[in-house]
Design an enzyme around this catalytic site. Structure first.
Site, PDB file in Angstrom:
ATOM      1  CG  HIS A  87      -1.964  -1.031   1.217  1.00 33.65           C
ATOM      2  ND1 HIS A  87      -3.039  -1.015   2.064  1.00 33.65           N
ATOM      3  CD2 HIS A  87      -2.105  -2.144   0.457  1.00 33.65           C
ATOM      4  CE1 HIS A  87      -3.807  -2.074   1.820  1.00 33.65           C
ATOM      5  NE2 HIS A  87      -3.244  -2.775   0.858  1.00 33.65           N
ATOM      6  CG  ASP A 142      -2.538  -8.074  -3.437  1.00 34.44           C
ATOM      7  OD1 ASP A 142      -1.761  -7.663  -4.310  1.00 34.44           O
ATOM      8  OD2 ASP A 142      -2.361  -9.163  -2.839  1.00 34.44           O
TER       9      ASP A 142
HETATM   10  C1  LHQ Z   1       9.343 -17.058  -8.627  1.00 36.85           C
HETATM   11  C2  LHQ Z   1       8.192 -16.280  -8.751  1.00 36.85           C
HETATM   12  C3  LHQ Z   1       7.623 -15.748  -7.574  1.00 36.85           C
HETATM   13  C4  LHQ Z   1       9.297 -16.785  -6.353  1.00 36.85           C
HETATM   14  C5  LHQ Z   1       8.746 -16.893 -10.704  1.00 36.85           C
HETATM   15  N1  LHQ Z   1       8.214 -16.032  -6.385  1.00 36.85           N
HETATM   16  N2  LHQ Z   1       9.885 -17.306  -7.434  1.00 36.85           N
HETATM   17  C6  LHQ Z   1       0.290 -10.579  -1.832  1.00 36.85           C
HETATM   18  C7  LHQ Z   1       0.297 -10.971  -0.501  1.00 36.85           C
HETATM   19  C8  LHQ Z   1       0.449 -12.292  -0.101  1.00 36.85           C
HETATM   20  C9  LHQ Z   1       0.729 -13.360  -0.737  1.00 36.85           C
HETATM   21  C10 LHQ Z   1       0.908 -13.513  -2.061  1.00 36.85           C
HETATM   22  O1  LHQ Z   1       0.886 -12.505  -2.976  1.00 36.85           O
HETATM   23  C11 LHQ Z   1       0.554 -11.231  -2.936  1.00 36.85           C
HETATM   24  C12 LHQ Z   1       0.469 -10.507  -4.190  1.00 36.85           C
HETATM   25  C13 LHQ Z   1       0.976 -11.232  -5.408  1.00 36.85           C
HETATM   26  O2  LHQ Z   1       1.901 -10.777  -6.045  1.00 36.85           O
HETATM   27  S1  LHQ Z   1       0.163 -12.658  -5.849  1.00 36.85           S
HETATM   28  C14 LHQ Z   1       1.040 -13.215  -7.254  1.00 36.85           C
HETATM   29  C15 LHQ Z   1       2.393 -13.794  -6.954  1.00 36.85           C
HETATM   30  N3  LHQ Z   1       3.063 -14.136  -8.181  1.00 36.85           N
HETATM   31  C16 LHQ Z   1       2.772 -15.241  -8.871  1.00 36.85           C
HETATM   32  O3  LHQ Z   1       1.968 -16.065  -8.499  1.00 36.85           O
HETATM   33  C17 LHQ Z   1       3.541 -15.421 -10.161  1.00 36.85           C
HETATM   34  C18 LHQ Z   1       4.249 -16.736 -10.180  1.00 36.85           C
HETATM   35  N4  LHQ Z   1       5.078 -16.791 -11.368  1.00 36.85           N
HETATM   36  C19 LHQ Z   1       4.611 -17.077 -12.578  1.00 36.85           C
HETATM   37  O4  LHQ Z   1       3.442 -17.288 -12.796  1.00 36.85           O
HETATM   38  C20 LHQ Z   1       5.613 -17.127 -13.696  1.00 36.85           C
HETATM   39  O5  LHQ Z   1       6.869 -17.371 -13.128  1.00 36.85           O
HETATM   40  C21 LHQ Z   1       5.659 -15.814 -14.532  1.00 36.85           C
HETATM   41  C22 LHQ Z   1       4.361 -15.701 -15.370  1.00 36.85           C
HETATM   42  C23 LHQ Z   1       5.818 -14.570 -13.665  1.00 36.85           C
HETATM   43  C24 LHQ Z   1       6.865 -15.851 -15.484  1.00 36.85           C
HETATM   44  O6  LHQ Z   1       6.831 -17.059 -16.213  1.00 36.85           O
HETATM   45  P1  LHQ Z   1       8.159 -17.523 -17.000  1.00 36.85           P
HETATM   46  O7  LHQ Z   1       8.685 -16.401 -17.777  1.00 36.85           O
HETATM   47  O8  LHQ Z   1       7.764 -18.776 -17.725  1.00 36.85           O
HETATM   48  O9  LHQ Z   1       9.238 -17.841 -15.863  1.00 36.85           O
HETATM   49  P2  LHQ Z   1       9.287 -19.127 -14.871  1.00 36.85           P
HETATM   50  O10 LHQ Z   1       7.918 -19.487 -14.396  1.00 36.85           O
HETATM   51  O11 LHQ Z   1      10.092 -20.181 -15.523  1.00 36.85           O
HETATM   52  O12 LHQ Z   1      10.066 -18.516 -13.614  1.00 36.85           O
HETATM   53  C25 LHQ Z   1      11.506 -18.388 -13.604  1.00 36.85           C
HETATM   54  C26 LHQ Z   1      11.982 -18.644 -12.192  1.00 36.85           C
HETATM   55  O13 LHQ Z   1      11.481 -17.622 -11.311  1.00 36.85           O
HETATM   56  C27 LHQ Z   1      11.475 -19.972 -11.641  1.00 36.85           C
HETATM   57  O14 LHQ Z   1      12.477 -20.493 -10.785  1.00 36.85           O
HETATM   58  P3  LHQ Z   1      13.497 -21.629 -11.315  1.00 36.85           P
HETATM   59  O15 LHQ Z   1      14.302 -21.961 -10.105  1.00 36.85           O
HETATM   60  O16 LHQ Z   1      12.662 -22.771 -11.825  1.00 36.85           O
HETATM   61  O17 LHQ Z   1      14.292 -20.969 -12.406  1.00 36.85           O
HETATM   62  C28 LHQ Z   1      10.293 -19.570 -10.807  1.00 36.85           C
HETATM   63  O18 LHQ Z   1       9.973 -20.489  -9.795  1.00 36.85           O
HETATM   64  C29 LHQ Z   1      10.764 -18.244 -10.223  1.00 36.85           C
HETATM   65  N5  LHQ Z   1       9.629 -17.409  -9.861  1.00 36.85           N
HETATM   66  N6  LHQ Z   1       7.826 -16.177 -10.029  1.00 36.85           N
HETATM   67  N7  LHQ Z   1       6.524 -14.918  -7.594  1.00 36.85           N
END
Ligand code: LHQ
Length: 260
Positions: A87, A142
């Site tokens: 925020h 959020d």
């Molecule tokens: C990550 C993340 C990540 C850690 C990729 N964290 N490592 C508020 C309050 C309380 C709780 C929760 O949240 C919130 C607000 C929010 O922000 S909710 C949304 C949180 N974010 C997500 O759920 C996004 C998760 N990530 C994804 O969906 C994909 O990674 C995206 C679309 C961002 C990117 O996809 P790609 O370009 O295909 O990359 P990738 O998935 O292969 O990610 C690369 C690496 O980054 C991977 O790690 P690794 O060790 O396999 O290389 C992911 O695990 C890591 N990473 N996002 N948020």
């Protein structure tokens, strides 16, 4: 001076770079604190007349660092986590009476989508994408995402985007009015730099007051919406589907949502 952001001032333009490239610049508590500190410096220094917000290397930011957040479990409610961090950053950008350009170099997901939308205008590389990732882990929006998206695309499209979590490419985001311009990746730096210079040479007080009146003019109050989002997120955070969504993401498997 900072660990999770880069901060640089040159030619009246401050550039803030979300800087955890090995984690797609995922957001942390420390990063929120550093962003608030940098925003205050931008507000205070008359030599800063435009701000650029961007991400290091291939991403803008993947939103909340889900590994960090798992470690915080039990130490604060999610609502308090939002109030103390997100925020302040979102309101900080909106209340900064200087132009803020979002230089969207790659994916902007979850709360980082909220940060991107809290800037005054957005120039994106055609490699950028926009992911309302909250629903992917069973959460509600959020960081102002509900407020900003509804203003930009209207309620039906906002619901579609937020309820499906679909990944929008830059051209689609442009078509929907979420961003101002799309450029080739090689042209992003020069396009943003020219625009930032133009804005920095403008009537900074007039631009700041334009921003103040635009903030005031919209029908719903952002501060109230942020608080409401935090209360709603406390509910969503306590669902089984949220836990399943995070676990599935970290274990690299598809989630099995139960509706509870
Ligand atoms: C990550 C993340 C990540 C850690 C990729 N964290 N490592 C508020 C309050 C309380 C709780 C929760 O949240 C919130 C607000 C929010 O922000 S909710 C949304 C949180 N974010 C997500 O759920 C996004 C998760 N990530 C994804 O969906 C994909 O990674 C995206 C679309 C961002 C990117 O996809 P790609 O370009 O295909 O990359 P990738 O998935 O292969 O990610 C690369 C690496 O980054 C991977 O790690 P690794 O060790 O396999 O290389 C992911 O695990 C890591 N990473 N996002 N948020």
């Amino acid at each position: 001076m900072y660990d999770h952001i880069l901060f640089d001032i040159a030619d009246s333009v401050a550039t803030i770079t979300l800087n955890r490239p090995d984690k797609l610049n995922a957001l942390t508590i420390e990063m929120s604190q550093e962003l608030v500190h940098a925003q205050k410096q931008c507000a205070r220094e008359s030599g800063v007349r435009c701000i650029v917000l961007t991400g290091a290397e291939r991403a803008f930011s993947a939103g909340q660092d889900l590994q960090e957040f798992q470690m915080l479990e039990g130490r604060a409610t999610v609502g308090d986590h939002l109030r103390r961090g997100y925020h302040r950053v979102v309101m900080g950008f909106r209340q900064l009476e200087k132009p803020v350009i979002g230089k969207i170099n790659g994916v902007a997901a979850g709360a980082a989508l909220g940060y991107a939308l809290a800037t005054d205008l957005r120039i994106a590389s055609d490699k950028a994408s926009f992911v309302p990732a909250f629903i992917g882990i069973g959460l509600a929006p959020d960081s102002g995402a509900s407020w900003f998206l509804q203003q930009l695309v209207g309620p039906a499209k906002a619901f579609e985007l937020l309820a499906t979590g679909v990944r929008l490419d830059a051209q689609e985001a442009l078509r929907l009015g979420i961003i101002n311009q799309v450029v080739a990746p090689k042209d992003l730096d020069s396009t943003v730099s020219e625009l930032a210079q133009r804005l920095a040479m403008g009537p900074t007080r007039g631009i700041g007051l334009t921003k103040r009146v635009l903030n005031k003019a919209v029908g719903h109050n952002l501060a109230d919406t942020l608080e409401y989002e935090a209360q709603i997120q406390d509910i969503a955070f306590n669902t089984g589907d949220h836990k399943e969504g995070v676990a599935a993401f970290l274990e690299k498997r598809p989630p099995q949502f139960s509706g509870r």
